[in-house]
Motif scaffolding. Structure first.
Motif, short mmCIF file in Angstrom:
data_model
loop_
_atom_site.label_atom_id
_atom_site.label_comp_id
_atom_site.label_asym_id
_atom_site.label_seq_id
_atom_site.Cartn_x
_atom_site.Cartn_y
_atom_site.Cartn_z
N UNK A 196 25.37 64.10 -15.74
CA UNK A 196 24.58 65.28 -15.38
C UNK A 196 24.82 65.60 -13.91
N UNK A 218 22.59 67.51 -10.80
CA UNK A 218 21.27 68.02 -10.46
C UNK A 218 21.32 68.63 -9.07
N UNK A 257 15.79 70.92 -6.27
CA UNK A 257 14.76 71.78 -6.83
C UNK A 257 14.97 72.17 -8.28
N UNK A 258 15.97 71.58 -8.92
CA UNK A 258 16.25 71.90 -10.31
C UNK A 258 16.32 70.63 -11.14
N UNK A 259 16.26 70.80 -12.46
CA UNK A 259 16.43 69.66 -13.34
C UNK A 259 17.91 69.35 -13.55
N UNK A 260 18.23 68.14 -14.04
CA UNK A 260 19.63 67.78 -14.30
C UNK A 260 20.23 68.69 -15.38
N UNK A 303 23.35 68.86 -18.13
CA UNK A 303 24.34 68.03 -18.82
C UNK A 303 25.74 68.59 -18.61
N UNK A 359 23.48 66.13 -6.99
CA UNK A 359 23.29 64.73 -7.37
C UNK A 359 23.92 64.54 -8.74
N UNK A 392 24.39 62.25 -11.90
CA UNK A 392 23.70 61.15 -12.60
C UNK A 392 24.46 60.78 -13.86
N UNK A 449 21.39 55.84 -14.24
CA UNK A 449 21.80 55.37 -12.93
C UNK A 449 20.96 56.06 -11.86
N UNK A 450 21.11 55.63 -10.59
CA UNK A 450 20.35 56.22 -9.50
C UNK A 450 21.01 57.47 -8.94
#
Lengths: 114, 114
Positions: free
Chosen positions: A35, A37, A40-43, A45, A86, A88, A105-106
């Protein structure tokens, strides 16, 4: 406990450079998702890989699932500022009792500078 | 197709107050998830609904968190009373098929508890 380790944790590069981020585990996963990200938004896919050795391409992004299904990599060619975000990875593992769980994962925080 | 809708986008409350978040999944998606994402970490599953039934709430702090999904569509997540450590982004996601092959996230609600 199944863990997914992502590396590097942070990456800052110049526009046009290539980069690779990694998602590693000592455990076998039946599938793995990537993913992206943005702040301010969601991940969102990007891809799901399910077969050991599988390679998937999404424009300038290349995803690979390790032969042993314990690791995965994401390679970006000629990075652009729009790739900033980011990254993920999330893997599906099997626990006792055949109870599947999704392990996250982080993340790798990528900044592409113009 | 319309995405996963969440509201509010931001919320600031004092500790020990109550707060509620709302989620409207993608039309036709039977499965709905609430995740908590603390800054610098990957998402943590709080609860999964299949239609209006709970499939997995093993990581939901049930002494203070509750969730419901009325008529198998919209869902609300409530925290009562809030603690400082509840400060996080609360993400809602939905999926048409098995979540282990990827799903769609909303933009999230950023909660700050002061």
């Amino acid at each position: 406990t199944q863990l997914l380790e992502q590396s590097p944790q942070f990456l800052s590069i110049q526009e046009g450079e290539n980069l690779t981020v990694y998602c590693n585990s000592s455990s076998v996963f039946s599938s793995l998702q990537w993913y992206r990200q943005e702040p301010g938004e969601g991940p969102v896919l990007l891809v799901t890989v399910v077969t050991g050795g599988e390679v998937k391409k999404l424009k300038r992004l290349t995803f690979q699932f390790g032969d042993a299904r314990k690791d995965s990599s994401l390679h970006i060619t000629a990075a652009q500022p729009g790739d900033t975000g980011l990254y993920l990875c999330a893997g599906t593992g099997f626990f006792a009792g055949n109870n599947r769980k999704l392990i996250w994962g982080l993340g790798t925080s990528l900044a592409v500078n113009p | 197709e319309a995405g996963v809708a969440q509201s509010p986008r931001y919320k600031i409350i004092e500790k020990r107050q109550s707060v509620a978040f709302w989620c409207n999944p993608i039309s036709g998606h039977a499965t709905l998830y609430w995740y908590q994402q603390i800054l610098g970490q990957g998402p943590k599953l709080l609860i999964q609904f299949q239609n209006n039934g709970v499939v997995d709430d093993s990581q939901l702090p049930k002494d203070r968190f509750s969730a419901e999904r009325l008529k198998g569509v919209d869902s609300t997540l409530k925290i009562q009373p809030a603690k400082l450590e509840d400060s996080a982004v609360y993400l809602c996601a939905s999926s048409l098929l098995d979540r282990f092959y990827g799903y769609t996230f909303g933009s999230g609600t950023r909660l700050t508890v002061v």
